[in-house]
Design a protein around this motif. Structure first.
Motif, PDB file in Angstrom:
ATOM      1  N   ASN A  76     -83.921  62.155   4.334  1.00  0.00           N
ATOM      2  CA  ASN A  76     -84.689  63.379   4.093  1.00  0.00           C
ATOM      3  C   ASN A  76     -86.006  63.359   4.832  1.00  0.00           C
ATOM      4  O   ASN A  76     -86.452  64.374   5.361  1.00  0.00           O
ATOM      5  N   THR A 110     -78.468  65.628   1.986  1.00  0.00           N
ATOM      6  CA  THR A 110     -79.349  65.182   3.061  1.00  0.00           C
ATOM      7  C   THR A 110     -78.637  65.193   4.394  1.00  0.00           C
ATOM      8  O   THR A 110     -79.140  65.683   5.397  1.00  0.00           O
ATOM      9  N   SER A 124     -80.122  71.853   1.833  1.00  0.00           N
ATOM     10  CA  SER A 124     -80.949  70.795   1.264  1.00  0.00           C
ATOM     11  C   SER A 124     -81.253  71.065  -0.207  1.00  0.00           C
ATOM     12  O   SER A 124     -81.761  70.192  -0.900  1.00  0.00           O
TER      13      SER A 124
END
Lengths: 186, 355
Positions: free
Chosen positions: B263, B96, B125
């Protein structure tokens, strides 16, 4: 193919409708009542903790017998003649000392059945519902107004009176025998 | 940013650490405020009040929760794969946090000015998936494993429509750098990509409907990538306890939470940069009006955070509006709807940009 586009459109459109509804609710006032700070008004006939106005109690034991869970314990001692026990507020003469009037609220089911038989209306429901305890024994509420010494005194008084009565009775039973002279032999 | 501190301090390590601290503070603040906001938003949408007793309107609730979490015992079951179990939360958070390296908070505040910004973000990611799988597998718990499997399937599927939409945007703008993306959508909102970009002409107006479609697709699929409702089947409370982090507690659990909120902000930032002008102000800068150049980067930071928080709010809004999707619905939404639309969108945008 037409159905496919319709499904897509429906999917987006219904989500937007849902979002509109939740957005409206974001600004409607909350229904929460912040309990310890704000309390709900209770209904008139609400059933909560019992209270016994011991001044009016005549010790008739009717509430204890009405109780379905036997949470009321009553012990009484008869008053000796000549002793003034006072009257209840509706004019009934008291004849018994209530030496013990315990209600165990851990057992009580708040059915209110004890309230109706009371001849002097001295046991009734209050609106107190916040009485939690850390120890279960603290749920036994003692309503008797007499102190231990007083209770002992009343008990001994009554026992004395009883003993005196017994003695009198015995004396009364014995007297005629001794009083009536034996028939003189002719 | 890095260059500025490097010139100031003359020390590479110090400059790197300071540059890295900015997004870290941002992530921590997002988690701290986000959890509070989530509770408040959910409460008010259900006509409740939410936390009210810790400070004014419960503002210190998350702080109190955090202190509670610090004190918690680190309970670990015996039948776990200890190495993977301990690495997983770190890896998830790393995935993240690493994405923030390429995100421009303002024209002066950007970790790395790498030319491959968006590509790097999409790639890095994916590390989260590995972390989630590790967490689920090493926990030796059926719920964790199910959650991890669902999560992996979901994230891998939804990366396709995201990537296709990003590809179409890259095709249109001709750059991968997130900073350049932002710069091209100059101040004033009608220059944003969702309104067809900065260049005035027929192309701009032709592009608008396809940009909206692209925005909807990328928003839905990033929502699914961060495992938020209605796509929260990996951590579906009512089915899987807490999904892949069922077996975690204390600070390790907090790292998963931190990465979830981190996130959320990261994908909001990506959506903002792609379609809503990044750090550009929608109404022009006060710094330009009063002739103070130093104000502009600060204003840009403000607008960037404001846009990011707006999309976080929309994510929460959706969470408390929609029920959770079933696994098959989730997959059919991705493969039958999002991917074909994204693909057609890509082709059309390609043709339009040829004009």
């Amino acid at each position: 193919m037409k159905q496919y586009f319709k499904d897509t459109w429906d999917g987006i459109w219904t989500v937007l409708i849902g979002m509109k509804i939740t957005f409206k609710h974001l600004f409607t006032p909350a229904v929460t009542i912040q309990y310890p700070d704000v309390k709900v008004k209770l209904p008139d006939r609400v059933r909560n903790r019992l209270y016994v106005n011991i001044d009016d109690c005549i010790g008739c034991d009717q509430c204890s017998r009405a109780c379905p869970v036997s949470c009321i314990e009553i012990e009484t001692v008869k008053g000796v003649p000549g002793e003034d026990l006072g009257t209840t507020s509706n004019g009934k003469k008291k004849a018994l000392w209530v030496t013990k009037f315990n209600i165990d609220f851990a057992k009580c089911c708040y059915c209110q059945l004890c309230v109706f038989p009371c001849p002097t209306e001295c046991i009734y429901m209050t609106d107190i519902y916040e009485f939690s305890e850390y120890d279960r024994n603290n749920f036994v509420y003692n309503f008797s107004a007499l102190t231990k010494e007083e209770i002992n005194q009343k008990k001994t008084n009554f026992e004395k009176f009883q003993a005196e009565k017994e003695a009198q009775k015995a004396a009364a039973a014995a007297k005629p025998k001794t009083d009536t002279p034996p028939a003189a032999p002719n | 940013m890095y260059q500025y501190f490097y010139n100031l301090l003359g020390n590479e390590i110090a400059a790197t650490l300071i540059t890295a601290a900015v997004p870290l503070v941002n992530v921590l603040l997002v988690a701290l405020i986000g959890v509070y906001l989530e509770r408040k938003v959910s409460a008010h949408m259900q006509d409740r009040l939410g936390p009210m007793r810790t400070g004014w309107h419960g503002v210190f609730q998350t702080v109190a929760d955090f202190i509670k979490m610090l004190q918690k015992e680190d309970a670990v079951s015996t039948e776990i794969d200890k190495k993977l179990y301990n690495i997983a939360p770190v890896l998830v958070f790393t995935g993240t946090f690493a994405a923030y390296a390429a995100i421009p908070f303002s024209s002066q505040l950007i970790g790395s000015e790498a030319e491959v910004g968006i590509f790097y973000v999409v790639a890095i990611s994916s590390l989260v998936v590995a972390g989630i799988l590790m967490a689920g597998w090493s926990s030796n718990n059926k719920y964790s494993l199910l959650g991890a499997m669902r999560s992996a399937a979901q994230i891998v599927s939804y990366e396709i429509p995201t990537a296709i939409v990003i590809l179409s945007m890259v095709m249109l703008t001709g750059t991968l750098s997130l900073d350049k993306f932002s710069q091209m959508q100059t101040a004033y909102f009608w220059n944003w990509n969702i309104f067809g970009g900065a260049e005035l002409g027929l192309v701009k107006f032709l592009l608008i409907p396809f940009m909206v479609v692209g925005f909807i697709i990328v928003f839905i699929s990033t929502l699914a990538e961060v495992n938020r409702t209605p796509f929260d089947i990996p951590e579906a409370e009512s089915e899987l306890v807490a999904g892949y982090f069922t077996e975690y507690c204390g600070m390790k659990w907090a790292m998963f939470m931190l990465s979830e909120y981190g996130n959320m902000f990261a994908v909001s930032a990506i959506v903002t940069i792609l379609f809503f002008g990044g750090y550009q102000s929608p109404v022009g800068y006060v710094g330009d009006l009063v002739g103070a150049d130093w104000m502009i980067p600060l204003e840009q930071g403000f607008w960037f955070l404001a846009k990011g928080w707006f999309f976080i709010f929309v994510q929460m809004w959706l969470r408390w509006t929609l029920p959770r999707l079933r696994v098959d619905q989730l997959m059919s939404l991705c493969w039958k709807y999002l991917i074909p639309y994204a693909f057609v969108n890509l082709i059309i945008i390609g043709f339009i940009s040829l004009i």
